[in-house]
Design an enzyme around this catalytic site. Structure first.
Site, PDB file in Angstrom:
ATOM      1  N   ARG A  20      87.010 -31.430  26.635  1.00 32.05           N
ATOM      2  CA  ARG A  20      86.228 -32.457  25.941  1.00 32.05           C
ATOM      3  C   ARG A  20      86.366 -32.283  24.431  1.00 32.05           C
ATOM      4  NH1 ARG A  20      82.491 -28.990  23.977  1.00 32.05           N
ATOM      5  NH2 ARG A  20      81.884 -27.297  25.364  1.00 32.05           N
ATOM      6  N   GLU A  59      90.114 -21.551  24.939  1.00 30.94           N
ATOM      7  CA  GLU A  59      89.334 -20.504  24.281  1.00 30.94           C
ATOM      8  C   GLU A  59      89.905 -19.129  24.628  1.00 30.94           C
ATOM      9  OE1 GLU A  59      85.036 -22.587  23.662  1.00 30.94           O
ATOM     10  OE2 GLU A  59      85.154 -21.094  25.261  1.00 30.94           O
ATOM     11  N   GLY A  69      77.445 -21.630  29.521  1.00 28.88           N
ATOM     12  CA  GLY A  69      76.339 -21.305  28.626  1.00 28.88           C
ATOM     13  C   GLY A  69      75.953 -19.837  28.654  1.00 28.88           C
ATOM     14  N   GLY A  70      76.903 -18.991  29.036  1.00 24.67           N
ATOM     15  CA  GLY A  70      76.652 -17.540  29.025  1.00 24.67           C
ATOM     16  C   GLY A  70      75.786 -17.062  30.183  1.00 24.67           C
ATOM     17  N   LYS A 109      85.767 -21.335  37.055  1.00 22.32           N
ATOM     18  CA  LYS A 109      86.409 -20.341  36.188  1.00 22.32           C
ATOM     19  C   LYS A 109      87.493 -19.535  36.876  1.00 22.32           C
ATOM     20  CE  LYS A 109      83.073 -20.040  32.698  1.00 22.32           C
ATOM     21  NZ  LYS A 109      82.696 -19.188  31.601  1.00 22.32           N
ATOM     22  N   ARG A 140      76.256 -25.030  11.593  1.00 21.12           N
ATOM     23  CA  ARG A 140      75.393 -25.803  12.495  1.00 21.12           C
ATOM     24  C   ARG A 140      73.959 -25.654  12.006  1.00 21.12           C
ATOM     25  NH1 ARG A 140      77.416 -25.443  18.725  1.00 21.12           N
ATOM     26  NH2 ARG A 140      79.646 -25.276  18.292  1.00 21.12           N
ATOM     27  N   GLU A 142      85.941  -9.104  35.125  1.00 22.59           N
ATOM     28  CA  GLU A 142      86.888  -9.004  34.015  1.00 22.59           C
ATOM     29  C   GLU A 142      86.630  -7.717  33.256  1.00 22.59           C
ATOM     30  OE1 GLU A 142      87.503 -13.613  32.558  1.00 22.59           O
ATOM     31  OE2 GLU A 142      86.498 -12.246  31.218  1.00 22.59           O
ATOM     32  N   LYS A 143      87.643  -7.219  32.604  1.00 23.57           N
ATOM     33  CA  LYS A 143      87.459  -6.101  31.681  1.00 23.57           C
ATOM     34  C   LYS A 143      86.542  -6.609  30.567  1.00 23.57           C
ATOM     35  CE  LYS A 143      89.127  -2.311  29.448  1.00 23.57           C
ATOM     36  NZ  LYS A 143      88.498  -1.120  30.008  1.00 23.57           N
TER      37      LYS A 143
HETATM   38  P1  ADP Z   1      80.420 -19.638  29.202  1.00 20.19           P
HETATM   39  O1  ADP Z   1      81.167 -20.737  29.880  1.00 20.19           O
HETATM   40  O2  ADP Z   1      79.188 -19.235  29.933  1.00 20.19           O
HETATM   41  O3  ADP Z   1      80.202 -19.900  27.739  1.00 20.19           O
HETATM   42  P2  ADP Z   1      82.682 -17.850  28.576  1.00 20.19           P
HETATM   43  O4  ADP Z   1      83.626 -17.302  29.580  1.00 20.19           O
HETATM   44  O5  ADP Z   1      83.184 -18.893  27.637  1.00 20.19           O
HETATM   45  O6  ADP Z   1      81.357 -18.334  29.341  1.00 20.19           O
HETATM   46  O7  ADP Z   1      82.111 -16.647  27.716  1.00 20.19           O
HETATM   47  C1  ADP Z   1      81.103 -16.845  26.763  1.00 20.19           C
HETATM   48  C2  ADP Z   1      81.118 -15.715  25.769  1.00 20.19           C
HETATM   49  O8  ADP Z   1      80.893 -14.462  26.459  1.00 20.19           O
HETATM   50  C3  ADP Z   1      82.429 -15.520  25.007  1.00 20.19           C
HETATM   51  O9  ADP Z   1      82.519 -16.328  23.852  1.00 20.19           O
HETATM   52  C4  ADP Z   1      82.357 -14.049  24.672  1.00 20.19           C
HETATM   53  O10 ADP Z   1      81.512 -13.877  23.533  1.00 20.19           O
HETATM   54  C5  ADP Z   1      81.674 -13.444  25.883  1.00 20.19           C
HETATM   55  N1  ADP Z   1      82.672 -12.969  26.878  1.00 20.19           N
HETATM   56  C6  ADP Z   1      83.201 -13.647  27.930  1.00 20.19           C
HETATM   57  N2  ADP Z   1      84.093 -12.886  28.604  1.00 20.19           N
HETATM   58  C7  ADP Z   1      84.125 -11.692  27.979  1.00 20.19           C
HETATM   59  C8  ADP Z   1      84.858 -10.452  28.192  1.00 20.19           C
HETATM   60  N3  ADP Z   1      85.708 -10.297  29.208  1.00 20.19           N
HETATM   61  N4  ADP Z   1      84.627  -9.434  27.320  1.00 20.19           N
HETATM   62  C9  ADP Z   1      83.766  -9.563  26.287  1.00 20.19           C
HETATM   63  N5  ADP Z   1      83.044 -10.674  26.039  1.00 20.19           N
HETATM   64  C10 ADP Z   1      83.229 -11.728  26.867  1.00 20.19           C
END
Ligand code: ADP
Length: 446
Positions: free
Chosen positions: A291, A275, A164-165, A116, A337, A200-201
């Site tokens: 993908r 995204e 996956g969060g 990332k 879904r 990140e903010k």
């Molecule tokens: P992963 O690869 O684990 O899915 P992501 O970077 O795509 O991680 O983030 C997953 C979700 O987390 C996003 O869809 C959003 O809902 C939340 N998120 C990620 N970064 C931020 C941020 N800087 N501020 C607020 N929500 C965030």
């Protein structure tokens, strides 16, 4: 064009890829675990090869078994679908080293976007707006404190190997930073074997808006509009729509152009998704998925394009058959879904399907590998069907979706259909007024 493709996946997406291949006159090889011997993708494929026991690590994630299946079946190319090995750069490289075509981007691009921090830097250099944050990895709590103070609280500590969060922690104030920093590092180490984090903010009420791009091997890149995937629970998307109710045509064309330009700058090939978080009229890149995505059908419905066919064509070296100005978006599409889960507790509910009746009629599409008498195995993802509806406008789409959900019969299992039905009665959803945390608030308050 290829004569034979091995589909390295299962369930509805294996079927989706098989269907595109059949229409293109390409023969298909299914692979399956012993738990999937009577699965629909196995029944429909031209050939099927059992590659191992139920556990994904021994079957659908077993690169050697998959390559052996490709060798003995004389397949020329491998489509990984989504999940499993689809974003594994080492697998893509092995596929190529064994003389097969990987239907996806180059291993280098998968690797680039898999980390990332590297993805963030690459995106920034390619002209994409990113969330304000640390320039790279944050090594110490002291450094984290300096950066957080500079960008302002709340901040999000994120794992660079995340997915996956997982490995993500919010610090609302400076007092929370130590705990957030230590917990994110620990979770990142436990989940991904890599404790590296960045900051990140934290945006409080963003929407998740993503742009589909398609690139061939000759430098042609187009965008296929956006999808709004803000309705999520635990970072899992629940319902997606295209176009986003939050954007107008000018914003849509602008973010599409920026995403396509970035893909062109990095020399990307294949389907990909950028995204973004969207808040107060601004876009912030968060990651790129290299993908085919679960929610690709809503884009197909409004663009009239078969994304899997396009993905196969560009993997075979064909140039795109159209330019950006040839692409026309019409109408509105929503995907629900449907998971084999309790709609209140969300606990998975695998088991035997009794009566099964899929809805139909104008503008209704069901992508599913279910049939009456099929037993949903407990080893894999709980998504069992996608209901995709098209309407000439959002209102018609909503009316049709309500009707289609009413017709859907999946006896014997608990599913998320009742939750979709409740969602469709909510004024916020009907008005398109929701953000990334709306669904959590809605299910939390029931
Ligand atoms: P992963 O690869 O684990 O899915 P992501 O970077 O795509 O991680 O983030 C997953 C979700 O987390 C996003 O869809 C959003 O809902 C939340 N998120 C990620 N970064 C931020 C941020 N800087 N501020 C607020 N929500 C965030």
């Amino acid at each position: 064009m290829f004569e034979k493709i091995l589909i390295a996946n299962r369930g509805e997406i294996a079927l989706r890829i098989h269907r595109a291949c059949r229409e293109m006159g390409i023969r298909t090889v299914a692979i399956h675990s012993t738990a999937d011997a009577d699965a629909m993708h196995v029944r429909l494929a031209d050939e099927a090869i059992c590659i191992g026991p139920p556990a994904p690590a021994k079957s659908y994630l077993n690169a050697h078994a998959i390559l052996s299946a490709a060798t003995i079946s004389n397949a020329e190319a491998i489509h990984p679908g989504y999940g499993f090995l689809s974003e594994n750069a080492d697998f893509a490289q092995m596929v190529e080293e064994h003389g097969f075509v990987f239907i996806g981007p180059s291993p280098d691009h998968i690797r680039l976007m898999g980390d990332k921090i590297v993805a963030r830097t690459t995106a920034k250099e390619a002209g994409l707006p990113v969330v304000p944050g640390s320039p790279g990895a944050v090594e110490s709590l002291a450094e984290a404190g300096t950066i957080a103070a500079a960008i302002g609280y709340p901040v999000l500590v994120k794992a660079s190997a995340g997915g996956g969060g997982r490995g993500m922690r919010v610090a609302d104030t400076a007092d929370d930073l130590q705990t957030a920093f230590e917990q994110a590092r620990k979770e990142a180490e436990n989940s991904f074997g890599n404790p590296e984090v960045y900051i990140e903010k934290y945006l409080r009420t963003p929407r998740h808006i993503e742009v589909q791009i398609l690139a061939d091997a000759h430098g042609n890149v187009v965008h296929l509009g956006e999808r709004d995937c803000s309705l999520q629970r635990r970072h899992q998307k629940f319902l997606e729509e295209a176009p986003s109710p939050a954007l107008n045509d000018v914003q849509r064309a602008e973010i599409g152009r920026i995403a396509a330009d970035a893909a062109r700058k990095i020399g990307y090939r294949s389907l990909g998704t950028m995204e973004f978080l969207y808040e107060n009229g601004e876009f912030y890149f968060i990651e790129m998925n290299t993908r085919l995505q679960v929610e690709h059908p809503v884009t197909e419905m409004i663009s009239g394009l078969d994304l899997v066919r396009e993905m196969i064509r560009v993997a075979a070296g064909a140039p795109l058959g159209f330019a950006q100005e040839d692409i026309r978006f019409t109408g509105h599409s929503i995907e629900c879904r449907i998971n084999a889960e309790n709609p209140v507790t969300f606990l998975p509910c695998p088991g035997r399907v009794g009566d099964y009746h899929a809805p139909g009629g104008l503008g209704v599409r069901v992508d599913s590998a279910l049939y009456a008498g099929y037993t949903v195995p407990p080893y894999y993802d709980s998504m069992i069907a996608k209901l995709i509806v098209y309407g000439t406008n959002r209102n018609e789409c909503l009316m049709r979706l309500r009707r289609a959900l009413e017709e859907f019969v999946i006896d014997g299992l608990e599913t998320t259909i009742p939750l979709h039905q409740r969602l469709l009665a909510e004024p916020d959803f009907i008005n398109g007024e929701y953000d990334n945390r709306w669904l959590e608030r809605f299910v939390g308050g029931q």
